[in-house]
Write a protein that holds these residues in place. Structure first.
Motif, short mmCIF file in Angstrom:
data_model
loop_
_atom_site.label_atom_id
_atom_site.label_comp_id
_atom_site.label_asym_id
_atom_site.label_seq_id
_atom_site.Cartn_x
_atom_site.Cartn_y
_atom_site.Cartn_z
N VAL A 114 0.86 -1.18 0.00
CA VAL A 114 0.00 0.00 0.00
C VAL A 114 0.90 1.23 0.00
O VAL A 114 1.77 1.36 0.87
N GLN A 143 -3.97 7.18 -0.62
CA GLN A 143 -3.37 5.85 -0.52
C GLN A 143 -3.91 4.91 -1.60
O GLN A 143 -5.04 5.07 -2.05
N GLU A 180 -4.53 2.98 16.17
CA GLU A 180 -5.19 2.02 15.29
C GLU A 180 -4.24 0.87 15.00
O GLU A 180 -3.06 1.10 14.75
N GLU A 223 -1.59 3.39 12.72
CA GLU A 223 -1.36 4.84 12.87
C GLU A 223 -1.98 5.34 14.16
O GLU A 223 -2.78 4.66 14.80
P1 AMP Z 1 -5.12 4.41 7.30
O1 AMP Z 1 -5.39 5.73 6.67
O2 AMP Z 1 -3.66 4.08 7.39
O3 AMP Z 1 -5.81 4.25 8.62
O4 AMP Z 1 -5.80 3.33 6.32
C1 AMP Z 1 -7.21 3.26 6.12
C2 AMP Z 1 -7.63 1.80 6.03
O5 AMP Z 1 -7.02 1.18 4.88
C3 AMP Z 1 -7.19 0.95 7.21
O6 AMP Z 1 -8.05 1.10 8.30
C4 AMP Z 1 -7.23 -0.43 6.58
O7 AMP Z 1 -8.55 -0.91 6.47
C5 AMP Z 1 -6.69 -0.17 5.18
N1 AMP Z 1 -5.21 -0.32 5.19
C6 AMP Z 1 -4.32 0.64 5.47
N2 AMP Z 1 -3.05 0.19 5.43
C7 AMP Z 1 -3.12 -1.12 5.13
C8 AMP Z 1 -2.15 -2.16 4.96
N3 AMP Z 1 -0.83 -1.91 5.08
N4 AMP Z 1 -2.59 -3.39 4.68
C9 AMP Z 1 -3.93 -3.65 4.52
N5 AMP Z 1 -4.89 -2.72 4.67
C10 AMP Z 1 -4.51 -1.46 4.98
#
Ligand code: AMP
Length: 377
Positions: free
Chosen positions: A150, A163, A260, A272
């Motif tokens: 990602v 992302q 999280e 994060e």
């Molecule tokens: P974040 O903004 O980093 O909280 O990402 C939003 C959502 O995307 C997360 O709550 C996960 O559901 C998914 N996500 C983020 N990073 C990953 C990762 N490295 N692997 C799998 N799913 C991810």
């Protein structure tokens, strides 16, 4: 602990400043007002969810020193409701009055690479990731991942924005360019069993109180539903709370902190942090003796963190603009559910992906609450 007054405590009648006028600021203000504190909101918008329910509003940009000085004159202590307030503004305020959380902790949360390095330096569990600042780094970085990754912008990403999931190095390159070649982080894709978060509060004396672990379900990168208690083994809950508390200590944190995490094969890894109350902590408003906003007010006012008890299992549902814009939507469909508490943020216009309200449903077990929510939708 509650009967242990301290010289640094602000009495009711004092004014608490908050940077940002969104729904988190609004719920902070409502909690503060219940406890007899006034709130001053700094936000450039003329009308904001927080200013609508607060005693004072300074309409200024977050880096406007005149506006910040005005906020400092009116307030006795200042906090923030979002992490992207300029670090210089926090330091400017800190030279005049108490600012919690401390600016250096907010700065860690502003950049995903800094955040991940901080986790690693303090021995906290984190998945494979690497900083990307140039296209030339992408090939090797992707090769070090497990085949799926990602790419996320290091700064200013939220609710899945900035992302992209990538299956090969070429897609990472395209994504990197589409983000304007700004600093990014490439993370290994985590095939998680579920996502959880821990919201905790740490006071000026270093006491920490964590709320129960929350299970989070996302839709299109945005938090959709929270289930509390999380349906994960006690050992996983213990790991999650231990990691979050260790992080709060390492940051020398004061205020409410959300962490999280992913749960994979019975182990947690940190994704994060948010240096503020969090969407996944909204259930505390109705399911606990103290809410995350009560703890935010308490820690900012120099009061000790209160011991937290969850009265009943809860499910929280986010109400996005998408739902409100659907033909036939009626608030009553949510308001008339048994034991439901609908919190509306007072935003003038419903838009797709915009958080407009949330509903806390309480009951005797989380699974039947989930069934009720799904049927209502
Ligand atoms: P974040 O903004 O980093 O909280 O990402 C939003 C959502 O995307 C997360 O709550 C996960 O559901 C998914 N996500 C983020 N990073 C990953 C990762 N490295 N692997 C799998 N799913 C991810």
């Amino acid at each position: 602990m509650i009967n242990n007054p301290s010289e640094n405590t602000l009495e009711p009648g004092a004014t608490l400043g908050v940077l940002g006028g969104g729904q988190l600021g609004r719920m902070f203000s409502q909690a503060a007002s219940k406890m007899g504190y006034k709130v001053c909101v700094l936000d450039p918008a003329e009308n904001s969810p927080a200013a609508e329910v607060s005693a004072y509003h300074v309409a200024a940009e977050f880096d406007d020193e005149v506006g910040l000085s005005h906020l400092a004159e009116i307030s006795d202590a200042v906090t923030t409701e979002f992490e992207n307030v300029p670090a210089n503004s926090l330091r400017f305020l800190q030279s005049r009055l108490p600012v919690y959380p401390p600016p250096q902790a907010v700065e860690v949360a502003q950049n995903r690479n800094v955040e991940k390095s901080f986790f690693k330096e303090h021995g906290l569990p984190v998945n494979r990731c690497t900083a990307i600042t140039e296209t030339s780094q992408i090939e090797a970085a992707f090769a070090s991942m497990s085949g799926k990754a990602v790419l996320k912008t290091a700064r200013f990403g939220y609710d899945g924005k900035g992302q992209q999931v990538c299956e090969n190095a070429a897609t990472v390159k395209t994504a990197f360019e589409s983000f304007g070649s700004v600093e990014c982080v490439l993370e290994d894709f985590v095939p998680f069993d579920c996502e959880v978060s821990v919201v905790l509060a740490r006071d000026i004396h270093g006491n920490i109180e964590a709320f129960p672990v929350v299970e989070n379900q996302h839709k299109n990168g945005i938090l959709d539903i929270c289930i509390v208690p999380a349906r994960v083994p006690e050992e996983v809950q213990r790991q999650a709370i231990t990691a979050a508390k260790a992080l709060a200590e390492a940051l020398d944190y004061v205020g409410v902190l959300a962490v999280e995490m992913f749960v994979c094969d019975g182990a947690v890894s940190l994704n994060e942090i948010a240096p503020r109350p969090h969407n996944s902590g909204h259930y505390t408003m109705d399911a606990c003796n103290y809410s995350q906003f009560d703890q935010q007010v308490r820690t900012l006012a120099g009061l000790p963190v209160a011991k937290v008890v969850q009265h009943q299992p809860a499910v929280m549902l986010n109400v996005l603009g998408d739902l409100i814009l659907k033909e036939g939507f009626q608030w009553q469909g949510l308001q008339n559910l048994d034991n439901s508490h609908v919190h509306v943020y007072g935003k003038a216009e419903a838009r797709a992906g915009r958080k407009m309200a949330h509903v806390n449903l309480l009951g005797s077990d989380a699974d039947s609450l989930l069934t009720t929510v799904r049927a209502a939708l």
